[in-house]
Design a protein around this motif. Structure first.
Motif, PDB file in Angstrom:
ATOM      1  N   CYS A 155       0.783  -1.066  -0.036  1.00 41.26           N
ATOM      2  CA  CYS A 155      -0.017   0.064   0.030  1.00 41.26           C
ATOM      3  C   CYS A 155       0.877   1.187   0.063  1.00 41.26           C
ATOM      4  O   CYS A 155       1.867   1.251   0.785  1.00 41.26           O
ATOM      5  CB  CYS A 155      -1.005   0.029   1.015  1.00 41.26           C
ATOM      6  SG  CYS A 155      -2.100   1.629   1.423  1.00 41.26           S
ATOM      7  N   ASN A 157       0.282   4.120   1.009  1.00 41.66           N
ATOM      8  CA  ASN A 157       0.251   4.812   2.367  1.00 41.66           C
ATOM      9  C   ASN A 157       1.664   4.388   3.235  1.00 41.66           C
ATOM     10  O   ASN A 157       1.227   3.256   3.718  1.00 41.66           O
ATOM     11  CB  ASN A 157      -0.895   4.699   3.317  1.00 41.66           C
ATOM     12  CG  ASN A 157      -1.042   5.430   4.497  1.00 41.66           C
ATOM     13  OD1 ASN A 157      -0.070   6.003   5.055  1.00 41.66           O
ATOM     14  ND2 ASN A 157      -1.977   5.186   4.998  1.00 41.66           N
ATOM     15  N   CYS A 160       0.609   2.594   6.465  1.00 44.13           N
ATOM     16  CA  CYS A 160      -0.221   1.415   6.218  1.00 44.13           C
ATOM     17  C   CYS A 160       0.597   0.205   6.195  1.00 44.13           C
ATOM     18  O   CYS A 160       0.560  -0.791   6.724  1.00 44.13           O
ATOM     19  CB  CYS A 160      -1.227   1.521   5.262  1.00 44.13           C
ATOM     20  SG  CYS A 160      -2.233   0.288   4.794  1.00 44.13           S
ATOM     21  N   CYS A 176      -4.190  -0.204  -0.396  1.00 45.20           N
ATOM     22  CA  CYS A 176      -4.928  -1.442   0.134  1.00 45.20           C
ATOM     23  C   CYS A 176      -6.407  -1.207   0.202  1.00 45.20           C
ATOM     24  O   CYS A 176      -6.919  -2.408  -0.458  1.00 45.20           O
ATOM     25  CB  CYS A 176      -4.670  -1.741   1.527  1.00 45.20           C
ATOM     26  SG  CYS A 176      -5.179  -0.304   2.498  1.00 45.20           S
ATOM     27  N   CYS A 181      -7.189   4.264   2.706  1.00 45.21           N
ATOM     28  CA  CYS A 181      -5.952   4.888   2.361  1.00 45.21           C
ATOM     29  C   CYS A 181      -6.045   5.561   1.243  1.00 45.21           C
ATOM     30  O   CYS A 181      -5.427   6.692   1.547  1.00 45.21           O
ATOM     31  CB  CYS A 181      -4.675   3.651   2.376  1.00 45.21           C
ATOM     32  SG  CYS A 181      -4.205   2.920   3.838  1.00 45.21           S
TER      33      CYS A 181
HETATM   34 ZN   LIG Z   1      -3.310   0.912   3.146  1.00 40.63          ZN
END
Ligand SMILES: [Zn+2]
Length: 197
Positions: A155, A157, A160, A176, A181
Protein backbone atom coordinates in the motif's frame (compact mmCIF):
# COMPACT_ATOMS: atom_id res chain seq x y z
CA UNK A 1 -17.57 -19.47 26.46
CA UNK A 2 -18.18 -16.23 24.57
CA UNK A 3 -17.96 -16.45 20.80
CA UNK A 4 -17.23 -13.20 19.04
CA UNK A 5 -17.70 -12.56 15.36
CA UNK A 6 -14.50 -12.37 13.28
CA UNK A 7 -13.35 -8.77 12.88
CA UNK A 8 -10.22 -8.85 10.72
CA UNK A 9 -10.25 -6.80 7.54
CA UNK A 10 -9.10 -8.92 4.60
CA UNK A 11 -7.86 -6.75 1.74
CA UNK A 12 -4.89 -8.79 0.43
CA UNK A 13 -6.84 -10.66 -2.22
CA UNK A 14 -4.80 -13.76 -1.37
CA UNK A 15 -5.05 -15.74 1.84
CA UNK A 16 -1.27 -15.73 2.45
CA UNK A 17 -1.19 -11.93 2.16
CA UNK A 18 -4.01 -11.52 4.66
CA UNK A 19 -2.11 -13.85 6.97
CA UNK A 20 1.09 -11.79 6.62
CA UNK A 21 -0.85 -8.52 6.96
CA UNK A 22 -2.26 -9.59 10.31
CA UNK A 23 0.88 -8.66 12.23
CA UNK A 24 3.97 -6.55 11.46
CA UNK A 25 7.18 -8.39 10.64
CA UNK A 26 8.79 -7.85 14.05
CA UNK A 27 5.79 -8.86 16.18
CA UNK A 28 5.05 -12.41 17.26
CA UNK A 29 1.67 -13.83 16.37
CA UNK A 30 -0.44 -14.72 19.42
CA UNK A 31 -2.72 -17.74 19.73
CA UNK A 32 -5.80 -15.50 19.95
CA UNK A 33 -4.81 -13.58 16.82
CA UNK A 34 -4.20 -16.84 14.99
CA UNK A 35 -7.60 -18.25 15.95
CA UNK A 36 -9.27 -14.98 14.97
CA UNK A 37 -7.56 -15.21 11.58
CA UNK A 38 -8.80 -18.79 11.08
CA UNK A 39 -12.34 -17.65 11.85
CA UNK A 40 -12.20 -14.54 9.66
CA UNK A 41 -10.79 -16.60 6.78
CA UNK A 42 -13.59 -19.12 7.36
CA UNK A 43 -11.03 -21.89 7.71
CA UNK A 44 -12.89 -22.78 10.91
CA UNK A 45 -16.39 -21.96 12.12
CA UNK A 46 -16.87 -19.57 15.03
CA UNK A 47 -17.77 -22.57 17.17
CA UNK A 48 -14.59 -24.46 16.24
CA UNK A 49 -12.67 -21.23 16.85
CA UNK A 50 -14.01 -21.20 20.40
CA UNK A 51 -12.78 -24.77 20.88
CA UNK A 52 -9.37 -23.79 19.53
CA UNK A 53 -9.15 -20.87 21.97
CA UNK A 54 -9.82 -23.36 24.79
CA UNK A 55 -7.13 -25.72 23.43
CA UNK A 56 -4.43 -23.47 24.85
CA UNK A 57 -5.56 -24.58 28.30
CA UNK A 58 -6.74 -28.13 27.54
CA UNK A 59 -3.72 -29.10 25.42
CA UNK A 60 -1.09 -26.37 25.73
CA UNK A 61 1.62 -28.44 24.01
CA UNK A 62 -0.44 -28.97 20.86
CA UNK A 63 -1.44 -25.31 20.77
CA UNK A 64 2.14 -24.14 21.34
CA UNK A 65 3.52 -26.43 18.63
CA UNK A 66 0.99 -25.18 16.07
CA UNK A 67 1.50 -21.56 17.10
CA UNK A 68 5.26 -21.92 16.62
CA UNK A 69 4.67 -23.27 13.10
CA UNK A 70 2.32 -20.36 12.38
CA UNK A 71 4.89 -17.86 13.69
CA UNK A 72 7.68 -19.42 11.60
CA UNK A 73 5.40 -19.33 8.57
CA UNK A 74 4.52 -15.68 9.19
CA UNK A 75 8.18 -14.65 9.62
CA UNK A 76 9.21 -16.54 6.48
CA UNK A 77 6.38 -15.04 4.45
CA UNK A 78 7.26 -11.48 5.47
CA UNK A 79 10.83 -12.01 4.25
CA UNK A 80 9.80 -13.87 1.07
CA UNK A 81 7.14 -11.29 0.12
CA UNK A 82 9.57 -8.44 0.79
CA UNK A 83 11.97 -10.11 -1.66
CA UNK A 84 9.18 -10.59 -4.23
CA UNK A 85 8.29 -6.88 -3.93
CA UNK A 86 11.89 -5.86 -4.61
CA UNK A 87 12.46 -8.60 -7.20
CA UNK A 88 15.21 -10.06 -5.05
CA UNK A 89 16.26 -13.65 -4.48
CA UNK A 90 14.04 -15.68 -2.14
CA UNK A 91 16.11 -17.77 0.25
CA UNK A 92 15.44 -21.43 1.00
CA UNK A 93 15.22 -20.81 4.75
CA UNK A 94 12.25 -18.45 4.23
CA UNK A 95 10.46 -21.00 2.07
CA UNK A 96 11.13 -23.92 4.42
CA UNK A 97 8.20 -23.13 6.79
CA UNK A 98 5.89 -23.24 3.74
CA UNK A 99 7.29 -26.60 2.66
CA UNK A 100 7.07 -27.91 6.20
CA UNK A 101 3.29 -27.42 6.09
CA UNK A 102 2.87 -28.60 2.49
CA UNK A 103 4.79 -31.77 3.26
CA UNK A 104 2.55 -32.94 6.08
CA UNK A 105 -0.89 -31.86 4.91
CA UNK A 106 -3.05 -33.96 2.68
CA UNK A 107 -5.95 -32.63 0.70
CA UNK A 108 -7.18 -31.80 -2.75
CA UNK A 109 -7.62 -28.87 -5.13
CA UNK A 110 -11.08 -27.51 -5.79
CA UNK A 111 -12.42 -24.89 -8.19
CA UNK A 112 -14.07 -22.09 -6.23
CA UNK A 113 -16.03 -19.23 -7.77
CA UNK A 114 -14.49 -15.87 -6.80
CA UNK A 115 -16.42 -12.88 -8.18
CA UNK A 116 -16.57 -13.73 -11.91
CA UNK A 117 -13.58 -16.03 -12.04
CA UNK A 118 -12.74 -19.54 -10.97
CA UNK A 119 -9.85 -19.98 -8.60
CA UNK A 120 -8.09 -23.17 -7.60
CA UNK A 121 -8.16 -23.51 -3.83
CA UNK A 122 -6.63 -26.15 -1.65
CA UNK A 123 -8.95 -28.03 0.68
CA UNK A 124 -6.98 -29.79 3.40
CA UNK A 125 -7.96 -33.07 5.05
CA UNK A 126 -8.75 -32.30 8.65
CA UNK A 127 -6.21 -34.51 10.38
CA UNK A 128 -3.89 -33.32 13.14
CA UNK A 129 -3.77 -29.55 13.59
CA UNK A 130 -1.34 -28.60 10.81
CA UNK A 131 -4.15 -28.66 8.27
CA UNK A 132 -5.24 -25.31 9.76
CA UNK A 133 -2.19 -23.75 8.07
CA UNK A 134 -2.43 -25.68 4.81
CA UNK A 135 -4.46 -23.18 2.80
CA UNK A 136 -2.15 -20.32 3.85
CA UNK A 137 0.94 -22.32 2.90
CA UNK A 138 -0.56 -23.27 -0.44
CA UNK A 139 -1.52 -19.66 -1.19
CA UNK A 140 1.98 -18.50 -0.22
CA UNK A 141 3.57 -21.15 -2.43
CA UNK A 142 1.65 -19.85 -5.45
CA UNK A 143 2.88 -16.27 -4.91
CA UNK A 144 6.46 -17.36 -4.23
CA UNK A 145 6.46 -19.58 -7.33
CA UNK A 146 5.30 -16.60 -9.43
CA UNK A 147 8.29 -14.69 -8.05
CA UNK A 148 8.95 -11.33 -9.76
CA UNK A 149 5.90 -11.89 -12.03
CA UNK A 150 3.57 -11.84 -9.00
CA UNK A 151 1.48 -8.68 -8.86
CA UNK A 152 2.32 -8.21 -5.24
CA UNK A 153 2.07 -4.61 -4.05
CA UNK A 154 2.60 -2.64 -0.88
CA UNK A 155 0.00 0.00 0.00
CA UNK A 156 1.32 3.45 -0.99
CA UNK A 157 0.38 4.88 2.39
CA UNK A 158 3.70 4.72 4.31
CA UNK A 159 1.83 4.30 7.61
CA UNK A 160 -0.24 1.39 6.31
CA UNK A 161 2.21 -1.03 4.63
CA UNK A 162 -0.41 -3.68 3.95
CA UNK A 163 0.33 -6.14 1.18
CA UNK A 164 -2.18 -6.83 -1.57
CA UNK A 165 -2.41 -8.66 -4.86
CA UNK A 166 -3.14 -6.28 -7.71
CA UNK A 167 -5.92 -7.79 -9.79
CA UNK A 168 -6.95 -4.46 -11.33
CA UNK A 169 -7.11 -4.40 -15.13
CA UNK A 170 -4.46 -1.69 -15.40
CA UNK A 171 -2.20 -3.26 -12.73
CA UNK A 172 -1.77 0.16 -11.20
CA UNK A 173 -3.62 -0.21 -7.95
CA UNK A 174 -1.78 1.79 -5.27
CA UNK A 175 -3.88 1.47 -2.14
CA UNK A 176 -4.89 -1.46 0.04
CA UNK A 177 -8.35 0.08 0.03
CA UNK A 178 -9.61 3.11 -1.83
CA UNK A 179 -12.03 3.89 0.99
CA UNK A 180 -9.36 3.73 3.72
CA UNK A 181 -5.89 4.74 2.44
CA UNK A 182 -6.85 6.07 -1.00
CA UNK A 183 -9.40 8.40 0.50
CA UNK A 184 -7.09 9.55 3.25
CA UNK A 185 -4.53 10.42 0.56
CA UNK A 186 -7.08 12.41 -1.43
CA UNK A 187 -8.15 14.32 1.67
CA UNK A 188 -4.50 15.09 2.58
CA UNK A 189 -3.72 16.22 -0.99
CA UNK A 190 -6.82 18.43 -0.95
CA UNK A 191 -5.74 19.96 2.39
CA UNK A 192 -2.22 20.60 1.02
CA UNK A 193 -3.61 22.27 -2.12
CA UNK A 194 -5.85 24.52 -0.08
CA UNK A 195 -3.26 25.35 2.57
CA UNK A 196 -1.43 27.47 -0.02
CA UNK A 197 -4.41 29.79 -0.61
ZN1 LIG B 1 -3.35 1.02 3.06
Amino acid sequence: MVYHEPTLRFIGGRLALDFANMIPQCDALSWDQFVEFLQSARIVTTERGGELLALRRSNPQAAESLLRKAQRLSAGLHLAFEAVLHKQKILGEWVEPVNEILRITEGHDELVSVENDWEIQFVASESGLEWLLAAVARSAAEIIAEGPRARLRLCANPRCRLLFYDTSRTHRRRWCSMTVCGNRHKVAAFARRNAGH
